[in-house]
Design a protein around this motif. Structure first.
Motif, PDB file in Angstrom:
ATOM      1  N   ALA A   1      48.049  40.505  40.595  1.00 49.14           N
ATOM      2  CA  ALA A   1      46.603  40.609  40.793  1.00 49.14           C
ATOM      3  C   ALA A   1      45.828  40.117  39.580  1.00 49.14           C
ATOM      4  O   ALA A   1      44.711  39.602  39.705  1.00 49.14           O
ATOM      5  CB  ALA A   1      46.225  42.060  41.093  1.00 49.14           C
ATOM      6  N   LEU A   2      46.436  40.253  38.392  1.00 48.30           N
ATOM      7  CA  LEU A   2      45.724  39.947  37.144  1.00 48.30           C
ATOM      8  C   LEU A   2      45.746  38.459  36.803  1.00 48.30           C
ATOM      9  O   LEU A   2      44.703  37.872  36.477  1.00 48.30           O
ATOM     10  CB  LEU A   2      46.340  40.750  35.997  1.00 48.30           C
ATOM     11  N   PHE A   3      46.919  37.840  36.865  1.00 51.47           N
ATOM     12  CA  PHE A   3      47.069  36.469  36.391  1.00 51.47           C
ATOM     13  C   PHE A   3      46.095  35.477  37.024  1.00 51.47           C
ATOM     14  O   PHE A   3      45.478  34.676  36.313  1.00 51.47           O
ATOM     15  CB  PHE A   3      48.518  36.008  36.595  1.00 51.47           C
ATOM     16  N   PRO A   4      45.949  35.488  38.363  1.00 49.91           N
ATOM     17  CA  PRO A   4      45.056  34.480  38.960  1.00 49.91           C
ATOM     18  C   PRO A   4      43.619  34.564  38.466  1.00 49.91           C
ATOM     19  O   PRO A   4      42.903  33.552  38.480  1.00 49.91           O
ATOM     20  CB  PRO A   4      45.135  34.801  40.461  1.00 49.91           C
ATOM     21  N   GLN A   5      43.195  35.739  38.013  1.00 49.78           N
ATOM     22  CA  GLN A   5      41.817  35.893  37.547  1.00 49.78           C
ATOM     23  C   GLN A   5      41.567  35.137  36.243  1.00 49.78           C
ATOM     24  O   GLN A   5      40.421  34.849  35.890  1.00 49.78           O
ATOM     25  CB  GLN A   5      41.498  37.383  37.337  1.00 49.78           C
ATOM     26  N   PHE A   6      42.647  34.805  35.517  1.00 54.69           N
ATOM     27  CA  PHE A   6      42.498  34.177  34.202  1.00 54.69           C
ATOM     28  C   PHE A   6      43.095  32.770  34.147  1.00 54.69           C
ATOM     29  O   PHE A   6      43.131  32.151  33.092  1.00 54.69           O
ATOM     30  CB  PHE A   6      43.154  35.064  33.126  1.00 54.69           C
ATOM     31  N   ILE A   7      43.580  32.289  35.294  1.00 54.89           N
ATOM     32  CA  ILE A   7      44.145  30.943  35.357  1.00 54.89           C
ATOM     33  C   ILE A   7      43.057  29.962  35.769  1.00 54.89           C
ATOM     34  O   ILE A   7      42.361  30.167  36.771  1.00 54.89           O
ATOM     35  CB  ILE A   7      45.321  30.882  36.358  1.00 54.89           C
ATOM     36  N   HIS A   8      42.922  28.882  35.003  1.00 55.18           N
ATOM     37  CA  HIS A   8      41.925  27.846  35.300  1.00 55.18           C
ATOM     38  C   HIS A   8      42.657  26.596  35.779  1.00 55.18           C
ATOM     39  O   HIS A   8      43.586  26.113  35.126  1.00 55.18           O
ATOM     40  CB  HIS A   8      41.098  27.517  34.054  1.00 55.18           C
ATOM     41  N   THR A   9      42.260  26.088  36.935  1.00 52.34           N
ATOM     42  CA  THR A   9      42.969  24.958  37.539  1.00 52.34           C
ATOM     43  C   THR A   9      42.818  23.657  36.753  1.00 52.34           C
ATOM     44  O   THR A   9      43.582  22.718  36.975  1.00 52.34           O
ATOM     45  CB  THR A   9      42.469  24.722  38.977  1.00 52.34           C
TER      46      THR A   9
ATOM     47  N   ALA B   1      39.129  38.491  27.181  1.00 52.53           N
ATOM     48  CA  ALA B   1      38.996  39.356  28.350  1.00 52.53           C
ATOM     49  C   ALA B   1      40.373  39.799  28.848  1.00 52.53           C
ATOM     50  O   ALA B   1      40.580  40.963  29.212  1.00 52.53           O
ATOM     51  CB  ALA B   1      38.243  38.629  29.454  1.00 52.53           C
ATOM     52  N   PHE B   2      41.324  38.845  28.866  1.00 46.87           N
ATOM     53  CA  PHE B   2      42.694  39.192  29.271  1.00 46.87           C
ATOM     54  C   PHE B   2      43.313  40.164  28.280  1.00 46.87           C
ATOM     55  O   PHE B   2      44.015  41.108  28.675  1.00 46.87           O
ATOM     56  CB  PHE B   2      43.538  37.922  29.358  1.00 46.87           C
ATOM     57  N   LEU B   3      43.059  39.958  26.995  1.00 48.45           N
ATOM     58  CA  LEU B   3      43.605  40.827  25.954  1.00 48.45           C
ATOM     59  C   LEU B   3      43.134  42.265  26.153  1.00 48.45           C
ATOM     60  O   LEU B   3      43.938  43.211  26.089  1.00 48.45           O
ATOM     61  CB  LEU B   3      43.180  40.315  24.575  1.00 48.45           C
ATOM     62  N   VAL B   4      41.851  42.440  26.402  1.00 50.08           N
ATOM     63  CA  VAL B   4      41.300  43.787  26.598  1.00 50.08           C
ATOM     64  C   VAL B   4      41.884  44.432  27.847  1.00 50.08           C
ATOM     65  O   VAL B   4      42.280  45.611  27.839  1.00 50.08           O
ATOM     66  CB  VAL B   4      39.756  43.730  26.688  1.00 50.08           C
ATOM     67  N   THR B   5      41.987  43.664  28.925  1.00 49.76           N
ATOM     68  CA  THR B   5      42.533  44.190  30.176  1.00 49.76           C
ATOM     69  C   THR B   5      43.982  44.616  30.005  1.00 49.76           C
ATOM     70  O   THR B   5      44.394  45.693  30.456  1.00 49.76           O
ATOM     71  CB  THR B   5      42.432  43.129  31.293  1.00 49.76           C
ATOM     72  N   THR B   6      44.768  43.769  29.347  1.00 52.15           N
ATOM     73  CA  THR B   6      46.182  44.082  29.115  1.00 52.15           C
ATOM     74  C   THR B   6      46.335  45.295  28.205  1.00 52.15           C
ATOM     75  O   THR B   6      47.219  46.133  28.416  1.00 52.15           O
ATOM     76  CB  THR B   6      46.892  42.872  28.488  1.00 52.15           C
TER      77      THR B   6
END
Length: 201
Positions: A127-135, A8-13
């Motif tokens: 805005a993008l990074f937090p959407q793909f970071i898992h705690t 998902a991150f790859l497509v967004t980037t």
């Protein structure tokens, strides 16, 4: 990080990098004016600028920029002025023979500034990074994966833009056509600067 999250991150980037902006203009203008090999230091410079943004986002300064209107405006106007200056310089560039031989290292640092002075890039990353970071997973390993993906995708997209500019080299063979090319790319850079100046968060 799961494969689905990374994809998902790859497509967004990829979509973000494909959107033509100052980096794409810089790459294509470099190819048309100086040849394909000269695009290599230019593309490397763009990636260094992007890496700086990634590091800023990683250490939290990106969040400060996202909150500070004054800091955003300062960087925005510096970036806009730099793009307009690049456009004016390109517009007035003298007609000269194509030099498609060795790469030109002096094209590296102007490309770094093109990306460094674009606050929209770091705001996008913040805005993008937090959407793909898992705690549940280590932060820095995730940032390393996401940052590496972002750099690789952008570099490949810039290579694609450089390839698209190759046919223009074959067309621009006369002084009149080279002068027209200088003014077209110069106008595009100045338009990008004006657009950036009018940007808001």
């Amino acid at each position: 990080m799961s494969l689905s999250v990374w994809l998902a991150f790859l497509v967004t980037t990829l979509l973000f990098s494909l959107f033509p902006g100052a980096g794409a203009l810089n790459t294509m203008g470099t190819v048309v004016r100086h040849g394909v090999r000269s695009a290599l230091p230019s593309i490397a410079g763009l990636q260094l600028g992007l890496l700086c943004h990634l590091l800023l986002a990683g250490v939290g300064l990106g969040a400060l920029l996202a909150r500070s209107l004054l800091l955003f405006e300062i960087i925005k106007w510096c970036g806009a002025a730099y793009l307009v200056w690049l456009g004016w310089k390109q517009w007035r560039a003298p007609v000269q023979a194509m030099q498609a031989g060795a790469a030109k290292p002096m094209l590296f640092w102007p490309a770094v500034l093109v990306n460094l002075t674009n606050p929209k890039t770091i705001l996008f990353l913040v805005a993008l990074f937090p959407q793909f970071i898992h705690t549940d997973y280590p932060l820095w390993s995730q940032c390393l994966i996401l940052g590496g993906t972002c750099l690789l995708v952008d570099a490949l997209v810039m290579v694609g833009y450089a390839t698209l500019a190759v046919p223009l080299m074959r067309i621009i063979t006369t002084p009149a056509r080279q002068r027209l090319q200088n003014r077209v790319f110069g106008s595009l850079f100045m338009a990008a600067g004006v657009t950036l100046a009018g940007a808001s968060r």
